[in-house]
Design an enzyme around this catalytic site. Structure first.
Site, PDB file in Angstrom:
ATOM      1  N   SER A   1     -65.358-107.403 -11.230  1.00  0.00           N
ATOM      2  CA  SER A   1     -63.862-107.750 -10.810  1.00  0.00           C
ATOM      3  C   SER A   1     -63.134-107.119 -12.507  1.00  0.00           C
ATOM      4  O   SER A   1     -62.362-106.799 -12.785  1.00  0.00           O
ATOM      5  CB  SER A   1     -63.090-108.773 -10.395  1.00  0.00           C
ATOM      6  OG  SER A   1     -61.731-109.010 -10.453  1.00  0.00           O
TER       7      SER A   1
ATOM      8  N   TRP B   1     -62.888-104.096 -13.493  1.00  0.00           N
ATOM      9  CA  TRP B   1     -62.015-102.745 -13.054  1.00  0.00           C
ATOM     10  C   TRP B   1     -61.013-103.013 -13.639  1.00  0.00           C
ATOM     11  O   TRP B   1     -60.422-102.400 -13.569  1.00  0.00           O
ATOM     12  CB  TRP B   1     -62.229-103.805 -11.720  1.00  0.00           C
ATOM     13  CG  TRP B   1     -61.280-102.927 -10.692  1.00  0.00           C
ATOM     14  CD1 TRP B   1     -60.701-101.806  -9.722  1.00  0.00           C
ATOM     15  CD2 TRP B   1     -59.577-103.567 -10.368  1.00  0.00           C
ATOM     16  NE1 TRP B   1     -60.624-101.701  -9.222  1.00  0.00           N
ATOM     17  CE2 TRP B   1     -59.412-102.400  -9.387  1.00  0.00           C
ATOM     18  CE3 TRP B   1     -59.352-104.821 -10.608  1.00  0.00           C
ATOM     19  CZ2 TRP B   1     -58.057-103.120  -8.979  1.00  0.00           C
ATOM     20  CZ3 TRP B   1     -57.558-104.359 -10.310  1.00  0.00           C
ATOM     21  CH2 TRP B   1     -57.172-103.224  -9.178  1.00  0.00           C
ATOM     22  N   HIS B   2     -60.544-104.690 -14.345  1.00  0.00           N
ATOM     23  CA  HIS B   2     -59.801-104.632 -14.902  1.00  0.00           C
ATOM     24  C   HIS B   2     -58.928-104.569 -16.202  1.00  0.00           C
ATOM     25  O   HIS B   2     -57.545-103.191 -16.852  1.00  0.00           O
ATOM     26  CB  HIS B   2     -59.026-106.709 -14.814  1.00  0.00           C
ATOM     27  CG  HIS B   2     -58.169-107.136 -13.474  1.00  0.00           C
ATOM     28  ND1 HIS B   2     -59.458-107.342 -12.631  1.00  0.00           N
ATOM     29  CD2 HIS B   2     -57.622-107.372 -13.282  1.00  0.00           C
ATOM     30  CE1 HIS B   2     -58.730-107.873 -11.899  1.00  0.00           C
ATOM     31  NE2 HIS B   2     -57.428-107.492 -12.377  1.00  0.00           N
ATOM     32  N   GLY B   3     -59.706-103.419 -16.795  1.00  0.00           N
ATOM     33  CA  GLY B   3     -59.845-102.309 -17.789  1.00  0.00           C
ATOM     34  C   GLY B   3     -61.214-103.030 -19.279  1.00  0.00           C
ATOM     35  O   GLY B   3     -61.753-103.402 -18.104  1.00  0.00           O
TER      36      GLY B   3
ATOM     37  N   PHE C   1     -54.103-100.665 -14.717  1.00  0.00           N
ATOM     38  CA  PHE C   1     -55.418-101.001 -13.876  1.00  0.00           C
ATOM     39  C   PHE C   1     -55.488 -99.993 -12.805  1.00  0.00           C
ATOM     40  O   PHE C   1     -57.185 -99.490 -12.230  1.00  0.00           O
ATOM     41  CB  PHE C   1     -55.670-102.210 -13.350  1.00  0.00           C
ATOM     42  CG  PHE C   1     -55.195-103.656 -14.211  1.00  0.00           C
ATOM     43  CD1 PHE C   1     -55.725-103.535 -15.968  1.00  0.00           C
ATOM     44  CD2 PHE C   1     -54.385-104.274 -14.070  1.00  0.00           C
ATOM     45  CE1 PHE C   1     -55.030-104.502 -16.780  1.00  0.00           C
ATOM     46  CE2 PHE C   1     -54.445-105.657 -14.855  1.00  0.00           C
ATOM     47  CZ  PHE C   1     -54.884-105.182 -16.227  1.00  0.00           C
TER      48      PHE C   1
END
Length: 481
Positions: free
Chosen positions: A323, A326-328, A481
């Site tokens: 996660s 996934w955000h950056g 994102f």
């Protein structure tokens, strides 16, 4: 194109909705208008990437039909699924992570006195993570037999590009909307009224609260963190803590409201997350579409809780590490994901039981503290800035080189934002003990005072638009994102 820009509010949205109403009961024409509008909406910001996504969407439909045509026990089904998922993840890795991976490999190679690597800068398309995750759900749902392939290429392209949720979610799983896509019903006047009210609420949260809080957070985080004081550090982190909530939940309100105006119902994405009394509960309330996606398409395939306690804890931690990625593409996001995964594991080990024995307000306060520390890592531009901020926040009597001049109205809005979240906590506490917390009670009260509530909402909407026209536009945080 932002939802609260004049171009969208006064030209794009009225034109699209006018055509939608003009077409009336013609289902195919409605699909054509909304698909064309969605493609135009995305191409306005991403004129080249839109063709990449279109080609990828056509490949998804071809692969899904191949999967569906094969017997359930045919090994080729898994090969087709692997091909489709790999192709989608390839898009995400190239556009979002290639630069990060090459930069870190370059550091390692140079440390070993080997020739370094370099790569041309790659522009990050808006909303690429949301698009890729939704496309993967389609392929996996077909493979699992949860749903059939899309009836047509145009209907699947509409699912991918539907403009309300396109840029920052909610992440819509294909099986959750497949029936709505098949029906493609015409919106009613009630859909318009409820949807537009929700849209106005989102605009108000974004422009009146989130953007003002962003000004305070930016002032603090733009300073040299090594010379920042205790109070300024905490002020900046609290500004961001409330900014990201009202910014992202505001976008979700706008997306859900716009979709409802066209007859579609999207999944809720937030449920008063800052009332959570544990980190586990927080992630049931925050960005719920992402959390449920991780559960259904990553945690369960990894084995979930079916392979023993230790494996379950490892799976939890890995999912939240993913996660964070996934955000950056930055180590701060990796650290933020690992930090949240750690507290989810601690919840399973002992923390949940310990918090349940504490007063609810104390458990809520401790959870808020843990989440706020996490947002410090999330907002920082580097691990060095993260460390400097955390160091400043841990020294109650430390003062900075000089106090940061933060205008008073930023603190006023911070107090309003905190009061809203406190009211949510009081509402839930009231609902546990008194009949005044009953949903039916509040529903009847809202109906009785509907005119006053809608008038107040409309006034806030007008004020928000006025502020948006006067101030520079600030993009939604989750656009990156």
């Amino acid at each position: 194109m932002l939802f609260y820009e004049p171009l969208f509010l006064f030209l794009f949205a009225p034109a699209v909705y006018g055509l939608y109403l003009l077409i009336g009961g013609n289902r195919g024409a409605r699909l054509g208008v909304l698909l064309a509008a969605s493609l135009l909406f995305y191409a306005w910001s991403e004129p080249l990437f839109v063709f990449v996504v279109l080609a990828s969407a056509f490949a998804d439909v071809f692969i899904a039909r191949r999967i569906d045509a094969l017997p359930p026990d045919d090994k080729a089904r898994k090969l087709w699924l692997a091909l489709g998922v790999a192709a989608n993840l390839g898009l995400l890795v190239y556009f979002k992570y290639a630069g990060f991976l090459v930069a870190n490999l370059d550091v390692v190679l140079r440390a070993l006195t080997m020739p370094g690597l370099a790569i041309a800068s790659i522009a990050l398309p808006i909303g690429v993570s949301f698009i890729v995750f939704e496309k993967i759900t389609f392929l996996v749902d077909v493979h699992r037999g949860v749903t059939k392939p899309a009836q047509s290429l145009s209907l699947y392209a509409f699912y991918v590009f539907f403009f309300p949720k396109l840029l920052a979610g909610p992440i819509v799983k294909y099986h959750d909307i497949a029936e709505q896509l098949a029906r493609f019903r015409h919106a009613t006047s009630e859909d318009f009224a409820l949807g537009f009210s929700r849209f106005m609420l989102g605009v108000g949260k974004k422009l009146l609260l989130a953007d003002t809080l962003a000004g305070g957070a930016d002032l603090v985080f733009s300073q040299d963190a090594a010379h920042i004081g205790f109070l300024d550090a905490w002020a900046g982190v609290l500004f961001f803590t409330f900014q990201i909530y009202f910014d992202f939940s505001g976008y979700s309100d706008m997306a859900i409201g716009l979709a409802r105006m066209f007859g579609f119902r999207l999944q809720e994405n937030f449920d008063m997350p800052y009332v959570a009394a544990s980190v586990t509960e927080f992630w049931r309330r925050w960005h719920m579409s992402l959390t449920s996606w991780i559960r259904d398409y990553l945690y369960i395939p990894l084995g979930g809780n079916r392979r023993g306690e230790l494996r379950m804890q490892v799976n939890l931690w890995l999912c939240f590490l993913a996660s964070g990625l996934w955000h950056g593409a930055a180590w701060t996001y990796v650290a933020w994901g690992a930090y949240n995964g750690l507290f989810l594991v601690l919840d399973r080990l002992f923390l949940l039981d310990w918090l349940k024995r504490r007063p609810i307000w104390l458990a809520n306060l401790l959870t808020f503290f843990v989440v706020t520390i996490g947002w410090t890592v999330f907002r920082a531009s580097s691990m060095e800035q993260t460390g400097a901020f955390l160091f400043a926040m841990a020294r109650p009597f430390a003062s900075g080189a000089e106090p940061i001049a933060i205008p008073a109205y930023h603190f006023t809005v911070l107090a309003i934002a905190a009061a809203i979240c406190l009211a949510q906590r009081l509402y839930l506490s009231c609902g546990d003990k008194l009949s005044c917390g009953d949903k039916l009670f509040w529903s009847l009260l809202a109906q009785r005072h509907a005119f006053a509530l809608n008038s107040a909402l409309a006034l806030l909407f007008v004020c928000a638009i006025g502020k948006g026209l006067a101030d520079p536009f600030k993009p939604f945080i989750y656009f990156r994102f």
